[in-house]
Structures are given as structure tokens and as C-alpha cells.
Enzyme design. Structure first.
Site, PDB file in Angstrom:
ATOM      1  N   HIS A  31     -19.389   3.303  29.045  1.00 41.19           N
ATOM      2  CA  HIS A  31     -19.317   2.390  28.108  1.00 41.19           C
ATOM      3  C   HIS A  31     -18.552   1.131  28.647  1.00 41.19           C
ATOM      4  CE1 HIS A  31     -20.513   4.190  24.253  1.00 41.19           C
ATOM      5  NE2 HIS A  31     -20.311   5.067  24.766  1.00 41.19           N
ATOM      6  N   ASP A  58       0.839  -1.063  -0.042  1.00 48.79           N
ATOM      7  CA  ASP A  58      -0.079  -0.099   0.214  1.00 48.79           C
ATOM      8  C   ASP A  58       0.969   1.259   0.045  1.00 48.79           C
ATOM      9  OD1 ASP A  58      -1.924  -1.779   0.548  1.00 48.79           O
ATOM     10  OD2 ASP A  58      -2.479  -1.309   2.629  1.00 48.79           O
ATOM     11  N   GLU A  70     -18.435  -1.962  28.339  1.00 51.63           N
ATOM     12  CA  GLU A  70     -18.132  -3.064  27.178  1.00 51.63           C
ATOM     13  C   GLU A  70     -16.576  -2.765  27.096  1.00 51.63           C
ATOM     14  OE1 GLU A  70     -19.947  -0.522  26.386  1.00 51.63           O
ATOM     15  OE2 GLU A  70     -19.697   0.405  24.376  1.00 51.63           O
ATOM     16  N   CYS A 122     -25.079   4.124  27.112  1.00 50.73           N
ATOM     17  CA  CYS A 122     -25.108   5.549  26.542  1.00 50.73           C
ATOM     18  C   CYS A 122     -25.977   5.954  25.817  1.00 50.73           C
ATOM     19  CB  CYS A 122     -23.696   5.401  25.433  1.00 50.73           C
ATOM     20  SG  CYS A 122     -23.096   7.132  25.401  1.00 50.73           S
TER      21      CYS A 122
HETATM   22  N1  GLN Z   1     -25.266  10.477  21.046  1.00 54.25           N
HETATM   23  C1  GLN Z   1     -25.185  10.250  22.305  1.00 54.25           C
HETATM   24  C2  GLN Z   1     -24.421  11.499  23.075  1.00 54.25           C
HETATM   25  O1  GLN Z   1     -23.624  12.072  22.392  1.00 54.25           O
HETATM   26  C3  GLN Z   1     -24.706   9.036  23.195  1.00 54.25           C
HETATM   27  C4  GLN Z   1     -23.160   8.765  22.657  1.00 54.25           C
HETATM   28  C5  GLN Z   1     -23.164   7.132  22.616  1.00 54.25           C
HETATM   29  O2  GLN Z   1     -23.819   6.353  22.785  1.00 54.25           O
HETATM   30  N2  GLN Z   1     -21.713   6.781  22.623  1.00 54.25           N
HETATM   31  O3  GLN Z   1     -24.239  11.754  24.207  1.00 54.25           O
END
Ligand code: GLN
Length: 537
Positions: free
Chosen positions: A509, A150, A511, A383
Site C-alpha cells: 500500500h 457520549d 498510499e 493490493c
Molecule cells: N483481499 C486481498 C487479500 O487479502 C487484497 C487485500 C487488499 O487489497 N488490501 O490479499
């Protein structure tokens, strides 16, 4: 250990051969032998980081403790190694050029002409070496994104050439390639790999190890042939067959002696065997589940499952912890309405509404929350999924029919989710969200506390909008409990409802923090609730 060893992993023949998994597997084996290892990803694109990339382009954006928005391979590194990565573990061409140009503007180059060699390559090399030096690692594995040949990858390959020359035996190159199988003749073909190595040789880089992806056994004849054409020792030609799960790859690489070949190259001891007992226990639980649960994942990027990589991996970890197999039903939020939610979600044992941005598909998320709440199906909102739960409750329980997030409806009369003041003046999109690890205090009488077993936690964030505390009193009085609060800002991080088997929404988050050896407590509890739901049906 005297000096840090550097391993580069390059890819040839095609993309998507799994350099990230091979790098993570090798790192796991070396770690299990007692070495301090880290992995770094160099991405040849011009974006400064993947934070501004649409998930369709590049899959999930993975967020580190220090708030870096990075490539999803860093997620694999953390899940395999169980140690956190940081900004230094992911470098893009955009970031390299940005810092070289900043230096040029400051006058740091003292009037010199700034060029790819040496200035860009020096910057690349520094980013690699700094990780070994400041992080106090025995071994740094650096994965180079893209495929050899590449145009974008050239400065990286040139940097590898220079480092190999500078560091001599303390540096090695592993080249991952594909041996295609021709059905008509019934044989594995080595030619694409020969060409790929020739391309590297044109840039002055001789690979030390070949890892060959193949759907069929790579016998000694093929290994001999590959060795002959590529100047690689036959012992260093490693077979990598397709695996039933990525978590099997470290054991496959162990059987193929990839770690021994590497240690041999560096002159390091191979006597102590890697301790993989816990890893093997996990694999046994993963492969022999007692039951199956089906969980719906509601999102707007479900066509590309890599967009939710950390969530689906967290389900694998939590499933193994519960000795159940988690089957994921991928449901597109854009096609969901209050009318069809029941049909789309029929038979599910749990519902997870995924993170996301923007208007598209958001009402579908709200409709699913209502279905999960009213039908007492275990619900986990992450979120945007937490924000959707707050909005659903405000609309359908409190009766504020106009409740919304200002991200979707800036004119809502009940903006229960809204921008914080500090976000109002921001115009740049890159790196300006609330990012990275932040503290949260859990109340003792909550499902979240029952899962974590402690009140003080830290979790990673990636969002702009927040629970609007102006409505907190009324929402709490109506039964939407705020069970996790950021002790510094007072922002609501966790919401729950009572009289429900499991209904938890988190602004952060979880996860990103789930690993093989440390499955995330909220995922473990959610899968457990789904398992109970299935058994009580
Ligand atoms: N859109 C929403 C915010 O900006 C949630 C973002 C997300 O789910 N990571 O607060």
C-alpha cells in the site's frame, strides 16, 4: 526541554468537526517551530482496533510501519508531520479493557476490585504518558474521539481531569466546537458551545482553548460572549473557518495564533517563527495547477470516499508535484463488466484499481484492468488491484480462463493468487494479515525503479493472499514481469507489463507513505503518465 507537555483535543456539539485536522495542524505549527511533537488518537469504541471494521462504518483503516491497523486520522498526522506513527499512537477502549482484563487474570491487581476508576483511567493515562516518555517528545497531542457527553467518552474525560490535576501547567485542553449560523436572524449562535463546555465542567474539566468551527467570521463580540460564559480567555477563543483544502488549515491556525496561545500556556518561547516555506510552496502548486487529469478510482466502497482517504490524499500530493489537478472519477466496481467498462472509463487519463476484500465487485475490477491494458491507459493496481491485474493477464493473455484468487474461487484450477501456508491455520480475523513495513528489491529495468530511483525499498502491507510463485515462470515468460521481490520470502510484490505507457501493480500500500513533503514516487509517476496520456490524446 524539561518535561513533556500534554495537549488534549476534545470535540463538542457535533461529530465530524475535524479534530484530526486541527490536531495535525497545531502539531505542524509546533513542529515548524522546532519542537518534537507527536499525535495520538483515543477511540472510545470497543473494537480492539479498526482492522475488523467495515469501511462503511469507519472509513479507511490506516496501517503504520509497525503493522498497527489504526484510525484514518493517523494518516493525517503522518501526512502533515512527515514522521511515522506506531501502535502507541492509537488506543481504543477495546484495547484498554483487554489489557486491564489480562492483568486481572494474571493476578496483577492483588485481589483488588477492578474498577473504571482507577484501573481503566490509569491504563488510559499510562498510554498517554508512555508516548511522551518513551518517544522522547516535547509535546504530545492527544485527540479524544467522539463528542463530549457520549457515554463511551466518560472514562477518557475523567482521565483528562486527573492528568490536568497531576500535570498542572504541563497539560492543557483544547475544545473544538461548532457555531451554527441562523439564516433567519443572520447570526452565529453560541448556545450549543456554552452547553458543551458545561458538560465538560460537569466532569470537572475546564477547557483552556476553544476552537470554533464556523461558516462565517467570529467577531470580537462573539468571542467576548463565549469567553464570559465558558471561563476561557478571550484571546484563547479561536476562529476556524471552512477551508478550501485541509492543507490550508495550518496556515489558518497560524494566522489565528493557535500555536502562540498554546506555547504561552506552557510558558514556552514564541520568538522563532515557524518555518513553513515548503508547506507554502506545496500549497501554491496545489492551488495553481497548470493542467487537469482525470483518474478513475475503481472500488466497491466508493459511496463513502473516506474508505480511500490515503489514496485520494496521495493524488493531491502527486498532483501538486506534477503541477496538475487530479480529478477523481469514483467508479463502483460492482457495476462494471467487460461490456460496459469502456463506457464507464471513457475519457479517463489513468485507472487505479483500489484495495479490497471478498467477491463483491471483484470481476468489475478484472474487467477494468483488461480495458486499461488493451487501450494502453496508465494503470496502477494497489493490493487487490495488483491481484486483479495478475488474474486478468493469466486469463486473457496466457489463456488460463479459470485463473482466480482462492479468496473468490477456492476451487480454481489456476489459483494464481492464493493463501500462503502460514495463513492456512488462521481463524481469527483481527490483526492476522500480513501487516506493516516489509522490504522489497526492485529490478533496475522497471517502471517502479524509474519512479523510486533505488532498488531497496520498504512498503506497508495489509493483505492475506499472495501472488502464487508456482505460476511465476509461466506468467513471466508470457510477459507479466515480476519487478519487485521480497528478499526474505521471495514473494512477488510488484508486477509490470512492457509496451505500455504505465502498468504497475503493487501488492503493498504505497498510499500510506505519501505525505505533503514526500509525495509517493509511484503516485507521482502514475499522475505524470496520466498527464502525458492526456496531452497525447
Ligand atoms: N483481499 C486481498 C487479500 O487479502 C487484497 C487485500 C487488499 O487489497 N488490501 O490479499
Amino acid at each position: 526541554m524539561a518535561s513533556t507537555k500534554y495537549i488534549f483535543v476534545t470535540g463538542g456539539v457535533t461529530s465530524s468537526l475535524g479534530k484530526g485536522i486541527i490536531s495535525a495542524s497545531l502539531a505542524k505549527l509546533l513542529q515548524a517551530r522546532g519542537y518534537r511533537v507527536t499525535i495520538q488518537k483515543l477511540d472510545p469504541y470497543i473494537n480492539v482496533d479498526p482492522g475488523t471494521l467495515n469501511p462503511y462504518e469507519h472509513g479507511e483503516c490506516y496501517v503504520t510501519e509497525d503493522g498497527a491497523e489504526t484510525d484514518l486520522d493517523l494518516g493525517h498526522y503522518e501526512r502533515f508531520l512527515n514522521t511515522p506513527t506506531s501502535q502507541g499512537n492509537n488506543v481504543t477502549t477495546g484495547r484498554i479493557y483487554q489489557s486491564v482484563i489480562d492483568k486481572e487474570r494474571r493476578g496483577d491487581y492483588l485481589g483488588k476490585t477492578v474498577q473504571v476508576i482507577p484501573h481503566i483511567t490509569d491504563e488510559i493515562k499510562n498510554r498517554v504518558k508512555i508516548l511522551g516518555e518513551t518517544g522522547n517528545f516535547d509535546i504530545v497531542i492527544t485527540e479524544i474521539g467522539g463528542t463530549v457527553g457520549d457515554i463511551e467518552a466518560l472514562p477518557y474525560i475523567e482521565s483528562v481531569r486527573q492528568l490536568k490535576w497531576e500535570l498542572e501547567r504541563n497539560c492543557m485542553v483544547i475544545h473544538l466546537t461548532l457555531l451554527p449560523y441562523l439564516n433567519v436572524t443572520g447570526e452565529l449562535k453560541t448556545k450549543p458551545t456554552q452547553h458543551s463546555v458545561k458538560t465538560m465542567l460537569e466532569s470537572g474539566v475546564q477547557p483552556d482553548v476553544l476552537v470554533c468551527r464556523s461558516e462565517h467570521p467570529v467577531d470580537d463580540d462573539i468571542k467576548r460572549k463565549l469567553a464570559l460564559f465558558t471561563n476561557v480567555r478571550q484571546r484563547n477563543v479561536i476562529e476556524s473557518r471552512d477551508a478550501s483544502t485541509i492543507y490550508e488549515v495550518p496556515l489558518m491556525m497560524y494566522n489565528e495564533k493557535l500555536d502562540e496561545v498554546v506555547l504561552d500556556h506552557f510558558g514556552l518561547a514564541t520568538k522563532t517563527q515557524p518555518n513553513l516555506d515548503k508547506w507554502r510552496e506545496f500549497l501554491t502548486r496545489l492551488k495553481f495547477p497548470k493542467r487537469t487529469v482525470e483518474i478513475g478510482l475503481i472500488g466497491k466502497y466508493v459511496e463513502l470516499k473516506d474508505s480511500y482517504k490515503s489514496i485520494s490524499e496521495a493524488f493531491i500530493h502527486a498532483g501538486a508535484a506534477n503541477e496538475v489537478q487530479v480529478k477523481v472519477r469514483w467508479i463502483h466496481s460492482e457495476h462494471l463488466t467487460p461490456k460496459n467498462a469502456a463506457k464507464s472509463c471513457q475519457g479517463l487519463d489513468g485507472i487505479l484499481v483500489a484495495p479490497g476484500f471478498g467477491e463483491r465487485g471483484f470481476e468489475g475490477k478484472v474487467a477494468t484492468v483488461q480495458y486499461a491494458r488493451e487501450n494502453k491507459i496508465p494503470y496502477f493496481g494497489i493490493c487487490y488491484g495488483m491481484q486483479a491485474a495478475v488474474i486478468e493477464y493469466a486469463r486473457n493473455v496466457v489463456g488460463w480462463t479459470d485463473a482466480n484468487t482462492t479468496e473468490v474461487d477456492p476451487k480454481s484450477s489456476k489459483p494464481v493468487i492464493a493463501l500462503m501456508d502460514e495463513q492456512h491455520h488462521i481463524t481469527d480475523m483481527g490483526g492476522t494479515m500480513r501487516l506493516g513495513a516489509q522490504k522489497c528489491e526492485l529490478s533496475k529495468d522497471s517502471q517502479a525503479f524509474a519512479a523510486y530511483g533505488e532498488t531497496a525499498i520498504t512498503e506497508r502491507h495489509r493483505h492475506r493472499y499472495e501472488y502464487n510463485n508456482d505460476y511465476k515462470e509461466e506468467l513471466v515468460a508470457a510477459g507479466l514481469k515480476a519487478t519487485g521481490i521480497n528478499p526474505e520470502s521471495g514473494l512477488v510484490e510488484v508486477i509490470e507489463i512492457e509496451d505500455h505507457p504505465f502498468f504497475v501493480g503493487v501488492q503493498y500500500h504505497p498510499e500510506y507513505k505519501s505525505t505533503v513533503l514526500n509525495p509517493h514516487p509511484l503516485f507521482v509517476s502514475f499522475v505524470k503518465a496520466a498527464d502525458l496520456h492526456r496531452q497525447n490524446k
